[in-house]
Design an enzyme around this catalytic site. Structure first.
Site, PDB file in Angstrom:
ATOM      1  N   LYS A  78      52.378  37.635  23.400  1.00  0.00           N
ATOM      2  CA  LYS A  78      50.741  38.745  23.071  1.00  0.00           C
ATOM      3  C   LYS A  78      51.259  40.076  23.179  1.00  0.00           C
ATOM      4  O   LYS A  78      52.559  41.004  23.378  1.00  0.00           O
ATOM      5  CB  LYS A  78      50.677  38.204  24.653  1.00  0.00           C
ATOM      6  CG  LYS A  78      48.816  38.847  25.189  1.00  0.00           C
ATOM      7  CD  LYS A  78      48.822  37.883  26.240  1.00  0.00           C
ATOM      8  CE  LYS A  78      47.199  38.930  26.848  1.00  0.00           C
ATOM      9  NZ  LYS A  78      46.923  38.274  27.621  1.00  0.00           N
ATOM     10  N   SER A 153      42.211  36.337  28.756  1.00  0.00           N
ATOM     11  CA  SER A 153      42.826  36.902  27.458  1.00  0.00           C
ATOM     12  C   SER A 153      43.372  36.677  26.245  1.00  0.00           C
ATOM     13  O   SER A 153      43.755  37.629  24.832  1.00  0.00           O
ATOM     14  CB  SER A 153      42.867  38.974  27.892  1.00  0.00           C
ATOM     15  OG  SER A 153      44.293  38.260  28.941  1.00  0.00           O
ATOM     16  N   SER A 177      43.803  34.439  31.943  1.00  0.00           N
ATOM     17  CA  SER A 177      44.023  34.122  30.769  1.00  0.00           C
ATOM     18  C   SER A 177      45.161  33.616  30.265  1.00  0.00           C
ATOM     19  O   SER A 177      45.508  34.017  29.121  1.00  0.00           O
ATOM     20  CB  SER A 177      44.634  36.030  30.650  1.00  0.00           C
ATOM     21  OG  SER A 177      43.401  36.403  30.834  1.00  0.00           O
TER      22      SER A 177
END
Ligand code: GLN
Length: 490
Positions: A78, A153, A177
């Site tokens: 990420k 997210s 997330s």
């Protein structure tokens, strides 16, 4: 070996025994990622040195040097994690050109275990969002239905994993997330106990809530990769000194005699019928396997969303103050810099550098922390948080693991909630309390809805009891009806 189905240990064993080279594994995933990514937009940049790094693993093996348990396993990371020499943008214009000179501890540990970083993964800007629609790099699409969001997210991580563009991915979870996108995309996501994984080198959102964890294809892979990245780090004073158990070796699907708590607050009428059915079926399966189901109650969960958004926004407003165009990040262009008043300099720079949702959080957080409101909002939220921890401790007196839905629905359509922040925030109703209480939580894929969208089950355990949570996760995975099913983009 079928690399689309292989576990981390399958890949590492094959690479270590030279049945396949690390370079071959990485080039397989790179080719696949390059051809499928345009359909889902999960990958933001590729690591140009991935194949050379894979070759180094092969050279080590040729020289009979030791390689780790993830030898040659390709990972996507990420955008929140600093990666040496690779762009780390937090999906924000503010950091669009940031190339860190070092790796986050979690990334360093993956690499030390032999993993290969193939690329960086899309997300909501500064990890603020539940749909991956707030991103410098554009919307991510759900591989099961490209008209739907992948969740957020860590939407890029979950989408990349679901279509197997990477063998494994890392995400971060401040209020859900990791778990919510894992649920929306039909993959396994684990947020460990607060303090298990170092936050060093992870761009800070809300420091008292942020944790990193794996988003992967199986509970076994989750256990192994979590083992690799966990443990004390001198660079993060909030990491625990507790030894990291060999979760992957001790995985055990036997739930006989285990007490599974069904969270009363999650069984309201707000659940969509398919999610409700999945929860009921998962309980049936655990019961048939010998677990005892008990009802537990954490009444303050009713306030989890407001408490979370007060605390997360307050910490974010403080953490994001550093992005001012002087110390860090994007700087607005001025014709005559020396004639610009300082306030205008900051105003323009931050006004242009941050997206709308991030600005909303900064304003909310700054308001909560301002004198006159601090006690009424920030202090009060902290008090409720403390009581919530106590209520969870009470609940864990009568059960070993708590079972609940991850969210009230399956993946929603792109655009459906983006203009209604409250509807978006309510999506976090079942995940935020886990972060507020610092507990470990996971989402494990369990079934498909009538429209063919994945449904995950959320499990939460007491502090540092990841093992029991993973064990129950394994039992559900073994009974899951999504297992072996692939999304449309695959
Ligand atoms: N959706 C939540 C938020 O926007 C959670 C995000 C996260 O866990 N990083 O804050």
């Amino acid at each position: 070996m079928d690399l689309l189905k292989a576990s981390f240990s399958d890949i590492a064993e094959a690479v270590t025994s030279k049945a396949i080279s690390a370079k071959e594994v990485s080039s397989f995933f790179l080719k696949r990622a390059q051809s499928l990514n345009p359909r889902i937009n999960a990958i933001t940049s590729f690591n140009d040195h991935a194949l050379a790094e894979a070759e180094k693993i092969d050279e080590k093996i040729a020289k009979k040097e030791s390689v780790g348990p993830l030898a040659g396993v390709p990972f996507g990371i990420k955008e929140m994690f600093c990666t040496k020499g690779l762009k780390t943008t937090a999906a924000s214009k503010m950091l669009a050109n940031f190339v860190p000179p070092y790796d986050a501890t979690a990334v360093e540990r993956l690499k030390n275990a032999g993993a290969i970083v193939l690329g960086k993964l899309n997300q909501d800007e500064f990890a603020m969002g539940s749909s991956n629609e707030n991103s410098l790099h554009g919307v991510v699409r759900n591989p099961w239905d490209v008209t739907c969001v992948p969740g957020g997210s860590s939407g890029g991580s979950a989408a990349a994993q679901a279509s197997r563009l990477m063998a494994g991915t890392l995400g971060t979870d401040t209020g859900g997330s990791i778990r919510q996108p894992a649920h929306f995309c039909g993959v396994v996501g684990v947020k460990p106990t607060y303090g298990r994984v170092s936050r060093f080198g992870i761009i800070a959102y809300a420091s008292s809530l942020d944790q990193a964890g794996p988003i992967v294809s199986s509970v076994k892979d989750a256990a192994l990769s979590l083992e690799v990245i966990s443990g004390f780090d001198k660079n993060d004073g909030t990491t625990s000194q507790k030894a990291v158990p060999a979760w992957s070796k001790q995985l055990n699907e036997n739930v006989k005699g285990l007490k599974v708590g069904l969270l009363k607050q999650c069984m309201s009428g707000a659940l969509n019928a398919d999610v409700q059915k999945a929860v009921d079926n998962s309980l049936d399966i655990l019961k048939k396997s010998g677990a005892e189901i008990v009802e537990v109650s954490v009444p303050l969960i009713e306030y989890a969303v407001p408490v979370y958004y007060l605390i997360a926004a307050s910490e974010a407003s403080s953490n994001l103050a550093r992005y001012d165009g002087v110390k860090y990040g994007y700087r607005a262009e001025f014709k005559n810099l020396s004639a610009i008043p300082l306030e205008d300099f900051y105003g323009e720079t931050r006004g242009q550098g941050f997206g709308a949702e991030v600005k909303r959080r900064i304003m909310l957080g700054t308001y909560c922390l301002s004198s006159g409101y601090y006690d009424a909002y920030y202090t009060k939220a902290g008090q409720v948080r403390r009581l919530m921890v106590q209520q969870y401790q009470e609940a864990f007196k009568s059960c070993d693991v708590i079972l609940s839905p991850v969210t009230t629905s399956t993946a929603f359509k792109i655009g459906e909630r983006i203009s209604d922040p409250l509807a978006m925030y309510l999506n976090d109703i079942f995940t935020t309390s886990t972060n507020l209480a610092g507990l470990p939580g996971m989402s494990v894929p369990f079934s498909l809805s009538a429209e063919g969208l994945p449904i995950g089950i959320q499990l939460t355990a007491n502090h540092f009891d990841e093992q029991r949570m993973l064990n129950v996760g394994l039992a559900l995975e073994n009974a899951s009806s999504v297992r072996g099913k692939n999304p449309n983009v695959f």
